[in-house]
Each structure stands twice: as structure tokens, then as C-alpha cells.
Enzyme design. Sequence first.
Site, short mmCIF file in Angstrom:
data_model
loop_
_atom_site.label_atom_id
_atom_site.label_comp_id
_atom_site.label_asym_id
_atom_site.label_seq_id
_atom_site.Cartn_x
_atom_site.Cartn_y
_atom_site.Cartn_z
CG HIS A 164 8.88 -3.25 13.20
ND1 HIS A 164 9.60 -2.46 12.34
CD2 HIS A 164 8.94 -4.50 12.70
CE1 HIS A 164 10.07 -3.21 11.35
NE2 HIS A 164 9.68 -4.45 11.55
CG ASP A 172 10.61 0.77 13.02
OD1 ASP A 172 10.83 0.27 14.14
OD2 ASP A 172 9.87 0.24 12.17
CB SER A 206 12.58 -5.54 10.17
OG SER A 206 11.58 -4.93 9.43
N1 ARG Z 1 6.17 -2.86 7.45
C1 ARG Z 1 7.28 -3.10 8.31
C2 ARG Z 1 7.57 -4.60 8.34
O1 ARG Z 1 7.15 -5.30 7.50
C3 ARG Z 1 7.07 -2.50 9.66
C4 ARG Z 1 6.02 -3.13 10.48
C5 ARG Z 1 5.83 -2.55 11.84
N2 ARG Z 1 4.77 -1.62 11.90
C6 ARG Z 1 3.43 -1.93 12.01
N3 ARG Z 1 2.56 -0.99 11.99
N4 ARG Z 1 3.02 -3.15 12.15
O2 ARG Z 1 7.73 -5.25 9.31
N1 GLU Z 2 9.30 -4.51 8.17
C1 GLU Z 2 9.79 -5.72 7.57
C2 GLU Z 2 10.35 -6.70 8.59
O1 GLU Z 2 9.84 -6.79 9.68
C3 GLU Z 2 10.77 -5.38 6.54
C4 GLU Z 2 10.02 -4.79 5.46
C5 GLU Z 2 9.93 -5.72 4.31
O2 GLU Z 2 9.15 -6.67 4.33
O3 GLU Z 2 10.70 -5.43 3.41
O4 GLU Z 2 11.25 -7.44 8.36
#
Ligand code: ARG
Ligand code: GLU
Length: 674
Positions: free
Chosen positions: A84, A206, A611
Site C-alpha cells: 500500500h 502487504d 507502514s
Molecule cells: N490500514 C493500513 C494503513 O493505515 C493499510 C492501508 C492500506 N489499505 C487500504 N485498504 N487502504 O495504512
Molecule cells: N497502515 C498505516 C500506515 O500507512 C500503519 C497503520 C497504523 O496507522 O498503525 O502507515
Amino acid sequence: MKRTLLLFALLFATTFSAVADKGMWLPSLISSRIKDMKSKGFKLSAEDIYSVNQASLKDAVVLFDGGCTGEIVSEKGLLLTNHHCGYDAIQALSSVEHDYLTNGFWAMNHEEELYCPGLKVHILVRMEEVTDRIATGETKEEIIAKAEAEGIGYRAKVESMYYGNIAYLFIYREFNDVRLVGAPPTTIGKFGADNDNWIWPRHTGDFSVFRIYANENNEPAEYSASNKPYKPARHFQISTKGIKEGDFTMIYGFPGNTQEYITSDAVEYIAKLSDPLKIHFRTERLDIIGAAQAQSPKTRIQYAAKQANIANAWKKWQGEVKGINRLGTYDKKVAYETKFRAENPEKAYILDSLKAAYERNMEGYFNYELFNETLRGIELQQVVAIAKSEKLSDEQKQAAAELFYKDFDVNVDRQLAVAMLKEYEKYSSFISEELKALFAQHGGAENYANWLYDNTTLGTLEGFTVEAAKSDAMAEFVAAIAPIQKRVKKYTYRNLSNIPDIEQWFRPYVKALMEWDKKRAFFPDANLTLRVAYGKIAGYEYADGEWHLPQTTLEGIIAKDNPEIYDYNVPQALRDAYATKDYGRWGVDMYGKYTVPVCFIATNHTTGGNSGSPVLNNKGELIGINFDRTWLSTMSDIEFDETLCRNIICDIRYVLFVVDKVGGAGWLIEEMGL
Ligand code: ARG
Ligand code: GLU
């Protein structure tokens, strides 16, 4: 000078308190935590983590694309991050003919690696405190200019910690030639998509693979076919030995934003006003975009990255509000403030001043967020900005417009404009006379939005010319919202509490807390600077009687496999491997089965920006790539609860398995020294 010393004396004094796994620590001060880390199993020294005298782990960590983290895993600048995090770059290289999102991409040699225009990575050269230099009159700009003159490709930043109590200089080397090496298909890299996002148990692979290139002197350089893979001062060794509950874990990366020290007023703003409304607006936008994506494969690709960005925070905020309510964060803050007042009556005025400052700024900050979440979401205004840019030549403007229209559908944007202008009309107290007049002239926000899209000629690339864009109905709209933009500029800060008029009171407040609350382990809030967090691999009680194990396996992927659902349609290569148990050297016996480990969770304190961060074992070896938190943890930006908060990590063995068995890119495994 004295003030700084006092603060640090206090920091060191609180160093060994048993405040478990909370905190994101500055690497250059990690020696203050090392005893605690060692007591939890860490085997290396502070110098191994961060050193200005020798290569250290920090040389292998990168800030990826200005908002994620990545790690170098070979002496040829091979870089791992999340799928991502590479998503924008992978999407930009994709088209219906070359759909690297759906199919994945694997370079089989250096020549096949794809340059990603605009993608940058930063590697920290060093960090140093500059509070005294600023106190004696040097400006940030002067400090930055001096630092950037030190070396080729140097970029410097001065960041404040503890709301301006301390200032730090960060010097990075910026690399512009970064190439895509590998990406799994979406059905691995984004397996489960929004449905599984922020959820444990998780089965998402991921990760994506890039490479940093440098000139023949190993210095940062603009893209050139003659550039060579970058030779890092240090890269991570990978451990495939496996992990178990209770093992020490450390995460090294760039967390973006936490608000550990805010007062009850700010908590109330977030949980009662800001998050709920932002969730509401984004629900509307996601419904519009989702419906269009479901109807057309072209729109699905065009809006994939936009949709993911909108959906991600949308879901996070929902977890955050629930978490704040569940923990009673507001009431706890009120109680803490009451106690502070009672025990520090001579400093109670600080809290009064903070309260007054919030009252002065809340409406403005709300209008700033409202502007971003509604009017900013109307995309066609961007071509007016391109046309009016003073920096671009006409040719460059045309090129920028072409890039814009590649991922744009005017019918989607019209619907977004209708919905967002209606919301803006309803909630704004900063609306401009010009926009009000347009609404009045056309019979309200909705009619105006439709009139706007009926009358603009800019809906498609064919209708776009630089001249037309300057006088179009869309240009009139842009002009009408310009005064709003100007007005909210004053409130454009990372958080409500960072508005200078508020922050000026946080400075004495946090200082007073440090002097008063000796048991608390103070760490500077995350601000996209390099940090270390440590903890352990641990399951948790998800609900009454429902314990979640810390590790998932391939069994769970196969259980979710569903060819009917785009996001759960497991690639055939994975099904085949499962059917024949052909796991090569990545197979393990776990939970009584022969399988492949996929994801795991730990107690590391992380946030957005983490991330892609390397997750390391007690010897500093790479065991996984951080990519998420659980839904029940997202309030940790405000209150970290260690019984509940878990970060989610993609097991490095799953990464290697996919590179090997799905990508067929064994040359990369070899390059990583395995
Ligand atoms: N939750 C994770 C973060 O905060 C992964 C996000 C990527 N995935 C998505 N469906 N947007 O970035
Ligand atoms: N998916 C998040 C990011 O893009 C990390 C997840 C979180 O917020 O802890 O950094």
C-alpha cells in the site's frame, strides 16, 4: 540551555519506570531506554541502533515517498516496503494493458526494473538537538541551509519536540531514482482490501520491492540509465528462524502523528465532532466512487489509489472514536487535569489558558478540516491550478493535465461535487461571499454543482486547453473558494493542538507535566521523524472469552478464498502451492499443520507512517514488515492501551514465499543472502 538540560534530566530520571511498551523513542537518545530493552531481551547496544561514528541500523531505514517507511535488505539497495506504500507508484505505472495492480510485477533482472517518476526516499544522515542554536538567534532557515550545504543530495529539516520545548535538526540524503522491482498481485498485496483493513486475524501480503539507484560515486542523482544500484552503509539481515509469543520485537520507522498530551477539550473535539463528521463525508464519497468502480474496470483502476486513501482513514477514525469511548479517555483526561490543578495551583492558569486557546481556534480548525474533506475532494479544480501555475511552461501544463485526466472520470467528479457542496453549505461558517453568491444565483448548492459540470469544458482532456481553463466555469468556482482557502490557512496544522496559538500553552504544560508526573515515561509525539518502539509478540483478548492468537497462516488465506469476490480471489499459484504443499524452504509446522506463516501481531506502539517499517528481533534481524494496527487499537494515537493495542506485521517468511513461489523471482531471494 538551562531549560533543555532540565527537561533531559527529567527524561533520564523517568527512564527506568516500568511503563511497558508505550512510547516512540528518538534513536539518538535510545541509550536512555537500552536497559529496559535489554531486560526485555534485546541483545544489541544503543550504538548498533544509531551511531554517527559507524554504520548502524538507522542507515538501513528509509522514509519512503514522504509518508511511509522502508528497509534496505541487500548491498545493492534493494528495498522492502508495503504494497500500500508502493501503491501510488505501481498504479501510476499501470494501465488496462499493463495492469500491475491486478497481475503483479516482477523484474527478472536490473534492466526490467521500472523507474518511478516522482518517487523519493530519504535516509537519515544524522540528527542533533538545535534548541540552543535557535535560542541564541539562529533561524531554522539558516540551520537548514548550513546542513544542506554539507553534502550532495542533503535535505534538512528542523522539527520541534514536546510542542516546541526542544528542537532537532534532521539531515537526510534524498534519492530520486527509485525503481519498482516487484509487487504481488492485488489479491495478495491488498488481500481482503477494505473489508480486512485494520482487522486481525489478517492474511494480507502487504509488501512491494523497490531499488534505490545512485550515480557512479554512490551519490543521489536524477534518473539516468547509467545510474547504479545504491550501496548502503548498512542493510538488514533477515531471520527466517521463526517467532513465538513473547519474543522481543522492535520497530524502526517514521511514525507520523500522535497526540499523547492533549487535554480533554481536544479529545472531545476529535471524538464528538471532527471524526464523526469526517466519517460521514467520506461514507458519501466512498459510496459514489465504489458504485462507479463496480460498473467499469477502467474506473476501478483510475480510482483505486484514491479510494484506498479515503477508505483507510475513514475506517481508522471509526475505530478511534469507539476506542476513545471504550477507554473513557475524555473522563480520564478530565480527572488528570483536575489532579494537576489541585497539586499545582500556581500552574492552573496554564490549563485555563489552554482551554481559552481551544475556544478561540476550534471553529477555525473545524472549518479547515471541513474545507479539506469536502471542497478539496472536488478534483476538477486541479486542472485550473495547473493552467494558472506560474512555475510550469505551457508544455508542462499540458503534460500535467494529461496525467490528471488519466485517472479522472467527470461523472464521478460531478456526483462528488454535488454531495460535497451540499455538505459544505450545511456545515460551513467560513463560506465566502463569492460562493454564497454562486449558490444563490443557481438555486442552491446542488443546482449550482450540476450547472458547473454542465457548463465546464474541462471535463475531459479533449476539452482542456490552458487558455480555456483560465476562464472556465471551473475557474470561477476556484476563484470563489479562494477566499475560504485563504481564511483556513491560519489553521493549517497537523492537529488542532499544533496551532501556534494553542501550542504556546502546551509548551509550559508539557514541561510542567514532566516536573510533576514523575512516573510517566515521556516520549515526544510522533511527527514523521525516525523512532524506535519496542515490545513483544503477543495475542490479546478480542472480546469476552475470545482470545486472538498472534500468528496467521496460509490455512486462513485458503479459508477466505472466493473466486466470486475480487478482494478474496486467491491467485492460482497460491492455490496450487497449497494443494501440493509445495512450500519449499518456507514451510513450517504450526498449530499442528504443515503450512506457511503469513502475518503476526505485537505490542509495538505504532501509527500511520510506520507502514513498511522493519520489525526486528532481539538481534536486530528483520522478521517482518509492519503494515497496520487492529481496529481496537487505533485510539493509540491518543491513548495507548497495552492490553489491547497491537500492530500488524507481514511475516518476512510469507514475503519470501511469495517472491519465490508466486513471483518466481528467486534472484531476489539470493540477493537478500538467503
Ligand atoms: N490500514 C493500513 C494503513 O493505515 C493499510 C492501508 C492500506 N489499505 C487500504 N485498504 N487502504 O495504512
Ligand atoms: N497502515 C498505516 C500506515 O500507512 C500503519 C497503520 C497504523 O496507522 O498503525 O502507515
